[in-house]
Design a protein around this motif. Structure first.
Motif, PDB file in Angstrom:
ATOM      1  N   GLN A 123      41.628  44.414  45.298  1.00  0.00           N
ATOM      2  CA  GLN A 123      40.323  43.386  45.318  1.00  0.00           C
ATOM      3  C   GLN A 123      38.993  44.173  45.295  1.00  0.00           C
ATOM      4  O   GLN A 123      39.105  45.019  46.032  1.00  0.00           O
ATOM      5  CB  GLN A 123      40.629  42.367  46.313  1.00  0.00           C
ATOM      6  CG  GLN A 123      41.580  41.596  46.419  1.00  0.00           C
ATOM      7  CD  GLN A 123      41.906  40.585  45.440  1.00  0.00           C
ATOM      8  OE1 GLN A 123      40.960  40.329  44.799  1.00  0.00           O
ATOM      9  NE2 GLN A 123      43.283  40.423  44.962  1.00  0.00           N
ATOM     10  N   SER A 124      37.960  43.706  44.635  1.00  0.00           N
ATOM     11  CA  SER A 124      37.156  44.529  44.514  1.00  0.00           C
ATOM     12  C   SER A 124      36.041  44.433  45.921  1.00  0.00           C
ATOM     13  O   SER A 124      36.310  43.648  46.831  1.00  0.00           O
ATOM     14  CB  SER A 124      35.937  43.908  43.499  1.00  0.00           C
ATOM     15  OG  SER A 124      34.678  44.582  43.425  1.00  0.00           O
ATOM     16  N   GLN A 165      40.181  46.045  40.591  1.00  0.00           N
ATOM     17  CA  GLN A 165      40.144  44.785  39.589  1.00  0.00           C
ATOM     18  C   GLN A 165      39.036  43.745  40.102  1.00  0.00           C
ATOM     19  O   GLN A 165      38.900  43.300  41.096  1.00  0.00           O
ATOM     20  CB  GLN A 165      41.587  43.921  39.882  1.00  0.00           C
ATOM     21  CG  GLN A 165      42.566  44.456  39.042  1.00  0.00           C
ATOM     22  CD  GLN A 165      43.669  43.525  38.931  1.00  0.00           C
ATOM     23  OE1 GLN A 165      44.636  43.492  39.747  1.00  0.00           O
ATOM     24  NE2 GLN A 165      43.635  42.299  38.365  1.00  0.00           N
ATOM     25  N   MET A 166      37.935  44.281  39.337  1.00  0.00           N
ATOM     26  CA  MET A 166      36.592  43.604  39.598  1.00  0.00           C
ATOM     27  C   MET A 166      36.195  42.522  38.789  1.00  0.00           C
ATOM     28  O   MET A 166      35.076  41.778  39.182  1.00  0.00           O
ATOM     29  CB  MET A 166      35.485  44.719  39.314  1.00  0.00           C
ATOM     30  CG  MET A 166      35.795  46.039  40.077  1.00  0.00           C
ATOM     31  SD  MET A 166      34.570  47.319  39.628  1.00  0.00           S
ATOM     32  CE  MET A 166      35.430  48.810  40.230  1.00  0.00           C
ATOM     33  N   ALA A 219      35.060  42.365  35.978  1.00  0.00           N
ATOM     34  CA  ALA A 219      34.149  42.796  35.295  1.00  0.00           C
ATOM     35  C   ALA A 219      33.442  42.142  34.039  1.00  0.00           C
ATOM     36  O   ALA A 219      32.322  42.166  33.875  1.00  0.00           O
ATOM     37  CB  ALA A 219      34.166  44.457  34.797  1.00  0.00           C
ATOM     38  N   ASN A 248      32.438  38.543  36.658  1.00  0.00           N
ATOM     39  CA  ASN A 248      31.584  38.940  37.537  1.00  0.00           C
ATOM     40  C   ASN A 248      30.401  39.797  37.497  1.00  0.00           C
ATOM     41  O   ASN A 248      30.418  40.898  37.600  1.00  0.00           O
ATOM     42  CB  ASN A 248      32.530  39.428  38.721  1.00  0.00           C
ATOM     43  CG  ASN A 248      31.950  39.483  40.080  1.00  0.00           C
ATOM     44  OD1 ASN A 248      30.742  38.917  40.271  1.00  0.00           O
ATOM     45  ND2 ASN A 248      32.615  39.980  41.206  1.00  0.00           N
ATOM     46  N   THR A 300      28.887  43.637  38.328  1.00  0.00           N
ATOM     47  CA  THR A 300      28.816  44.606  37.244  1.00  0.00           C
ATOM     48  C   THR A 300      27.486  45.215  37.242  1.00  0.00           C
ATOM     49  O   THR A 300      27.199  46.329  36.815  1.00  0.00           O
ATOM     50  CB  THR A 300      29.137  44.235  35.921  1.00  0.00           C
ATOM     51  OG1 THR A 300      30.703  43.676  35.852  1.00  0.00           O
ATOM     52  CG2 THR A 300      29.223  45.141  34.603  1.00  0.00           C
ATOM     53  N   ALA A 337      32.648  53.209  38.109  1.00  0.00           N
ATOM     54  CA  ALA A 337      33.539  52.265  38.667  1.00  0.00           C
ATOM     55  C   ALA A 337      34.437  51.920  37.457  1.00  0.00           C
ATOM     56  O   ALA A 337      34.050  51.786  36.201  1.00  0.00           O
ATOM     57  CB  ALA A 337      32.820  51.070  38.970  1.00  0.00           C
ATOM     58  N   SER A 373      37.632  49.353  36.235  1.00  0.00           N
ATOM     59  CA  SER A 373      38.102  47.874  36.609  1.00  0.00           C
ATOM     60  C   SER A 373      39.374  47.867  35.899  1.00  0.00           C
ATOM     61  O   SER A 373      39.435  47.818  34.638  1.00  0.00           O
ATOM     62  CB  SER A 373      37.142  47.041  36.191  1.00  0.00           C
ATOM     63  OG  SER A 373      37.433  45.490  36.760  1.00  0.00           O
ATOM     64  N   GLU A 399      41.621  45.683  35.119  1.00  0.00           N
ATOM     65  CA  GLU A 399      42.181  44.773  34.384  1.00  0.00           C
ATOM     66  C   GLU A 399      41.444  44.920  33.008  1.00  0.00           C
ATOM     67  O   GLU A 399      41.867  44.155  31.867  1.00  0.00           O
ATOM     68  CB  GLU A 399      41.559  43.308  34.702  1.00  0.00           C
ATOM     69  CG  GLU A 399      40.020  43.024  34.448  1.00  0.00           C
ATOM     70  CD  GLU A 399      39.302  43.476  35.556  1.00  0.00           C
ATOM     71  OE1 GLU A 399      37.870  43.444  35.554  1.00  0.00           O
ATOM     72  OE2 GLU A 399      39.673  44.135  36.459  1.00  0.00           O
ATOM     73  N   THR A 458      38.472  51.339  30.213  1.00  0.00           N
ATOM     74  CA  THR A 458      38.760  50.972  31.696  1.00  0.00           C
ATOM     75  C   THR A 458      37.269  50.924  32.593  1.00  0.00           C
ATOM     76  O   THR A 458      37.208  50.540  33.396  1.00  0.00           O
ATOM     77  CB  THR A 458      39.769  51.583  32.300  1.00  0.00           C
ATOM     78  OG1 THR A 458      40.797  51.396  31.448  1.00  0.00           O
ATOM     79  CG2 THR A 458      40.068  51.031  33.649  1.00  0.00           C
ATOM     80  N   VAL A 464      33.903  50.703  33.707  1.00  0.00           N
ATOM     81  CA  VAL A 464      32.717  49.732  33.765  1.00  0.00           C
ATOM     82  C   VAL A 464      31.587  50.324  33.584  1.00  0.00           C
ATOM     83  O   VAL A 464      30.685  50.036  32.669  1.00  0.00           O
ATOM     84  CB  VAL A 464      32.814  48.836  35.305  1.00  0.00           C
ATOM     85  CG1 VAL A 464      31.605  47.934  34.999  1.00  0.00           C
ATOM     86  CG2 VAL A 464      34.164  48.123  35.514  1.00  0.00           C
TER      87      VAL A 464
END
Length: 375
Positions: free
Chosen positions: A73-74, A92-93, A95, A98, A102, A112, A114, A116, A355, A357
Motif C-alpha cells: 500500500q502506498s 501500488q500507488m 498512480a 490517485n 502523483t 517512485a 507504481s 500496477e 512502471t 511514475v
C-alpha cells in the motif's frame, strides 16, 4: 545499499517481501531492514527475518535511512517527505487515479515506481502483481460465494433425494474471472461466463464453463488484454443479457475493470431485484465504482434477499501465498533496477520506463504522462 520493508496498514495482512525473498536480496550485496511486525499478518516473526540476515528496525528509522522502500500500500505524503531525497519508493500507488499523490511525487522530485503500471507484456508477466493478486482474489471470491449460499455448490445424489448444482455467473474472464470460474467448477457448480473480449471465449470453454455471447463488442489490441469502453448500444445489450442470466443464477462474481477508469456498471438494480432470494453477488470491482449498481466498497448489504459483497483486496485474506507471489513479482522487477548491490535505473528498458511514475521531477510512464496531460 539499504532496502527497507515496511509493515502494511491495518487491514492489510500481506507483506511486500517474505524472508525467502530477503535472502535473495542479501545475496545481491544489499542490506535489508524490516519494520518490526511487518510479517505478522502473514505469520512470519521478526526472528525469522533476522535469521535470514535482515535487521529489524522501527518505521521512522527505515523511512529516514533506506535507499529503497518496498511496500504494498502506498505511503502518505508526510511519510514520503521523511524519506531521503534520493530514495526510491516501490508500491501500488494507483498512480492513474490517485493524481494528488502523483503530482506530489512530481513536485517533490521523488523517484517512485507504481507496480500496477507494469506493462502487460510477455516479458513482464513475472513482475505483474495485478495478475498475481487477481489469481488469489478470483479463487477466494469463488470460495466466498460457495460459503455464503444457503445451498450446496455441487450436485449430490443422496437417500434424501437429488441436489442440483448451483449456477454461477462470472462477469469478466480476465485473470480473476478465470480463476473464479476454475474454482467454482472444481467445487461442482455449473458456471456461465461473460466477457466483452472474444479472445476470452476459448479460455472459458477450455476450463469447462459456458460462454455467454453478446455480439458487437469493440476491442483494442493495444489495450494490453484489458476490456475497453463500449458503445451505448452494446452496453445496453450486455446489460439485458446479464439480466436474463442473473435471474437463473445462485451466485454472480463480477471482475470487470478498465484501468484508470470507473468500473463498468453491468448488474443493474432491476437485475438485483429480479434475482432469487438467497443468491449472492461478489463484486470484485467495488472499490473502483462497482460492476453492481448497489454494491458498497468493503461492505456486505442485503437487498430483497440478495446479499451483495463489495469486496476489496481479497488477496489479503490469503496472506501467506499472496505475499509469496507478490514478493516473487518484486524480485523479478528489482533485478532490472539493482546492479552490483546499487540502484541502476535504465529508462531505455520498457518495463522500467512504463512502471516509473516519476524521476527527477519528470513523469516517466507514458500512461501517467497522458493522464496528467488530460487532467
Amino acid at each position: 545499499m539499504k532496502i527497507g520493508i515496511l509493515k502494511e496498514p491495518k487491514g492489510e495482512a500481506r507483506v511486500a517481501l517474505l524472508p525467502e525473498a530477503v535472502k535473495t536480496l542479501l545475496s545481491w550485496g544489499t542490506e535489508v531492514i524490516v519494520e518490526s511486525g511487518a510479517g505478522q499478518g502473514s505469520f512470519v516473526s521478526d526472528g525469522t527475518y533476522e535469521t535470514t540476515g535482515a535487521t529489524i528496525a522501527p518505521r521512522e528509522a527505515i523511512l529516514t535511512t533506506a535507499d529503497m522502500i518496498c511496500c504494498i500500500q502506498s505511503l502518505s505524503t508526510s511519510e514520503i517527505s521523511q524519506m531521503k531525497s534520493s530514495a526510491v519508493l516501490l508500491a501500488q500507488m494507483g498512480a492513474l487515479y490517485n493524481l494528488d499523490l502523483t503530482k506530489f511525487l512530481l513536485e517533490e522530485k521523488r523517484t517512485a515506481f507504481s507496480m500496477e503500471l507494469v506493462p502487460r507484456t510477455t516479458r513482464a508477466q513475472s513482475m505483474d502483481v495485478l495478475s498475481s493478486m487477481a489469481t488469489v482474489s478470483g479463487y477466494k471470491a469463488a470460495l466466498l460465494a460457495a460459503s455464503s449460499l444457503p445451498r450446496f455448490f455441487p450436485m449430490f445424489m443422496t437417500a434424501a433425494g437429488s441436489i442440483t448444482p448451483a449456477r454461477v455467473l462470472v462477469i469478466g474472464a480476465g485473470v480473476a474471472g478465470l480463476q473464479a470460474i476454475a474454482t467454482a467448477k472444481r467445487l461442482g457448480a455449473t458456471v456461465y461466463a461473460f466477457d466483452v473480449r472474444r479472445a476470452a471465449k476459448e479460455e472459458v470453454l477450455s476450463i469447462g464453463a459456458k460462454f455467454i455471447d453478446v455480439e458487437g463488442a469493440k476491442e483494442d489490441k493495444g489495450a494490453g488484454g484489458y476490456a475497453v469502453e463500449q458503445s451505448e448500444e452494446y452496453i445496453q445489450k450486455q446489460k439485458d443479457t446479464i439480466h436474463e442470466h442473473a435471474q437463473k443464477a445462485d451466485a454472480i462474481i463480477t471482475t470487470a475493470q478498465i484501468p484508470g477508469r470507473k468500473a463498468p456498471l453491468l448488474v443493474e438494480e432491476r437485475t438485483v431485484l429480479a434475482m432469487k432470494p438467497g443468491s449472492v453477488i461478489i463484486d470484485l470491482a467495488a472499490s473502483s465504482g462497482g460492476n453492481c449498481a448497489l454494491s458498497q466498497p468493503d461492505q456486505t448489504i442485503e437487498i430483497n434477499g440478495v446479499r451483495i459483497f463489495g469486496v476489496d483486496n481479497l488477496a489479503t485474506q490469503l496472506p501467506q501465498d499472496a505475499s509469496k507471489m507478490y514478493g516473487k513479482n518484486y524480485l523479478n522487477f528489482l533485478k532490472l533496477i539493482i546492479k552490483d548491490g546499487a540502484i541502476h535505473l535504465n529508462f531505455e528498458d520498457d518495463i522500467v520506463l512504463g512502471t516509473c511514475v516519476c524521476h527527477a521531477g519528470e513523469a516517466k510512464s507514458p500512461r501517467v504522462a497522458q493522464i496528467l496531460n488530460q487532467s
